[in-house]
Write a protein that holds these residues in place. Structure first.
Motif, PDB file in Angstrom:
ATOM      1  N   LEU A   5       3.117  -2.834  -3.674  1.00 49.35           N
ATOM      2  CA  LEU A   5       3.299  -2.496  -2.258  1.00 49.35           C
ATOM      3  C   LEU A   5       3.412  -3.751  -1.389  1.00 49.35           C
ATOM      4  CD1 LEU A   5       0.872   0.548  -1.841  1.00 49.35           C
ATOM      5  CD2 LEU A   5       3.369   0.575  -1.841  1.00 49.35           C
ATOM      6  N   ILE A   6       2.586  -4.760  -1.669  1.00 49.18           N
ATOM      7  CA  ILE A   6       2.663  -6.028  -0.928  1.00 49.18           C
ATOM      8  C   ILE A   6       4.024  -6.675  -1.145  1.00 49.18           C
ATOM      9  CG2 ILE A   6       1.747  -8.394  -0.840  1.00 49.18           C
ATOM     10  CD1 ILE A   6      -0.015  -6.426   0.600  1.00 49.18           C
ATOM     11  N   ASN A   7       4.518  -6.687  -2.371  1.00 51.33           N
ATOM     12  CA  ASN A   7       5.832  -7.271  -2.660  1.00 51.33           C
ATOM     13  C   ASN A   7       6.949  -6.513  -1.959  1.00 51.33           C
ATOM     14  OD1 ASN A   7       4.948  -9.413  -4.212  1.00 51.33           O
ATOM     15  ND2 ASN A   7       4.983  -8.235  -6.120  1.00 51.33           N
TER      16      ASN A   7
ATOM     17  N   SER B  80      -8.560   1.869 -13.930  1.00 51.02           N
ATOM     18  CA  SER B  80      -8.204   2.340 -12.593  1.00 51.02           C
ATOM     19  C   SER B  80      -8.150   1.165 -11.614  1.00 51.02           C
ATOM     20  CB  SER B  80      -9.168   3.420 -12.111  1.00 51.02           C
ATOM     21  OG  SER B  80     -10.479   2.925 -12.037  1.00 51.02           O
TER      22      SER B  80
ATOM     23  N   TYR C 106      -4.920   0.174  -9.595  1.00 48.68           N
ATOM     24  CA  TYR C 106      -4.928  -0.021  -8.139  1.00 48.68           C
ATOM     25  C   TYR C 106      -4.426  -1.424  -7.785  1.00 48.68           C
ATOM     26  CZ  TYR C 106      -7.577   4.295  -7.393  1.00 48.68           C
ATOM     27  OH  TYR C 106      -7.982   5.592  -7.346  1.00 48.68           O
ATOM     28  N   GLY C 107      -4.815  -2.407  -8.521  1.00 49.10           N
ATOM     29  CA  GLY C 107      -4.366  -3.786  -8.276  1.00 49.10           C
ATOM     30  C   GLY C 107      -2.864  -3.925  -8.435  1.00 49.10           C
TER      31      GLY C 107
ATOM     32  N   VAL D 241      -0.593  -1.430  -8.234  1.00 49.73           N
ATOM     33  CA  VAL D 241       0.036  -0.658  -7.148  1.00 49.73           C
ATOM     34  C   VAL D 241      -0.027  -1.453  -5.848  1.00 49.73           C
ATOM     35  CG1 VAL D 241      -0.171   1.427  -5.748  1.00 49.73           C
ATOM     36  CG2 VAL D 241      -0.345   1.585  -8.227  1.00 49.73           C
ATOM     37  N   PHE D 242      -1.202  -2.059  -5.569  1.00 49.85           N
ATOM     38  CA  PHE D 242      -1.369  -2.839  -4.351  1.00 49.85           C
ATOM     39  C   PHE D 242      -0.413  -4.032  -4.317  1.00 49.85           C
ATOM     40  CE2 PHE D 242      -3.509  -6.245  -1.951  1.00 49.85           C
ATOM     41  CZ  PHE D 242      -3.577  -5.623  -0.709  1.00 49.85           C
ATOM     42  N   SER D 243      -0.298  -4.755  -5.418  1.00 52.65           N
ATOM     43  CA  SER D 243       0.595  -5.921  -5.460  1.00 52.65           C
ATOM     44  C   SER D 243       2.055  -5.498  -5.349  1.00 52.65           C
ATOM     45  CB  SER D 243       0.354  -6.746  -6.719  1.00 52.65           C
ATOM     46  OG  SER D 243       0.714  -6.029  -7.877  1.00 52.65           O
TER      47      SER D 243
END
Length: 162
Positions: A15-17, A4, A8-9, A11-13
């Motif tokens: 979104l940042i991209n 998980s 999350y990491g 998904v986060f990266s």
């Protein structure tokens, strides 16, 4: 738990991209818009300058009627001679005699810039380094003699404190 965190990491990266891609696209689009606007304003300014140059009515160089008066002369050479004859009076210790004001400060009044308006009139500015003014002159060009000048009107500007 590790999966998980990894999810999350990722998904986060992602979104940042996506955020950076959209932001960079907006910055690029805005810089292109600014560039286009700047090019339009530059073109407008260049057109205005060209119009002002073409519309220099009060100049011997563009006044055909005044040039006809000097049909036997090279107008550019004549302008140079008249300007040299007028600025030659700057060599006097009391200043240029065609500035009708007496010396105010430490320095004499000297003619700086000259514009020959037509075959009879000259406007020039003068200064002593602190005080500035303008003079309107009549001139009479003689082929074999120095140019004759006559002061018509002189004005001086109030000294400004810096």
């Amino acid at each position: 738990m590790k999966r998980s965190l990894l999810l999350y990491g990722i998904v986060f990266s992602v979104l940042i991209n996506i955020f950076q891609f959209v932001n960079s696209s907006n910055i690029l689009k805005r810089s292109e818009e600014v560039s286009t606007i700047s090019k339009k304003e530059l073109k407008k300014a260049q057109d205005t300058i060209a119009k002002l140059r073409d519309n220099d009515t009060f100049s011997l160089a563009t006044n055909e009627n005044a040039q006809e008066y000097y049909f036997e002369y090279d107008v550019k050479a004549l302008q140079t001679k008249v300007k040299e004859d007028l600025t030659a009076f700057n060599a006097d210790k009391k200043g240029n005699k065609y500035v009708s004001y007496d010396q105010i400060g430490d320095n004499p009044f000297l003619i700086n810039n000259i514009k020959i308006l037509n075959h009879r009139w000259i406007i020039a500015n003068f200064s002593d380094g602190k005080v500035w003014g303008e003079v309107l002159l009549k001139y009479f060009h003689n082929a074999d003699k120095p140019t004759e000048f006559e002061t018509v009107e002189t004005l001086i500007y109030q000294e400004t404190l810096n």
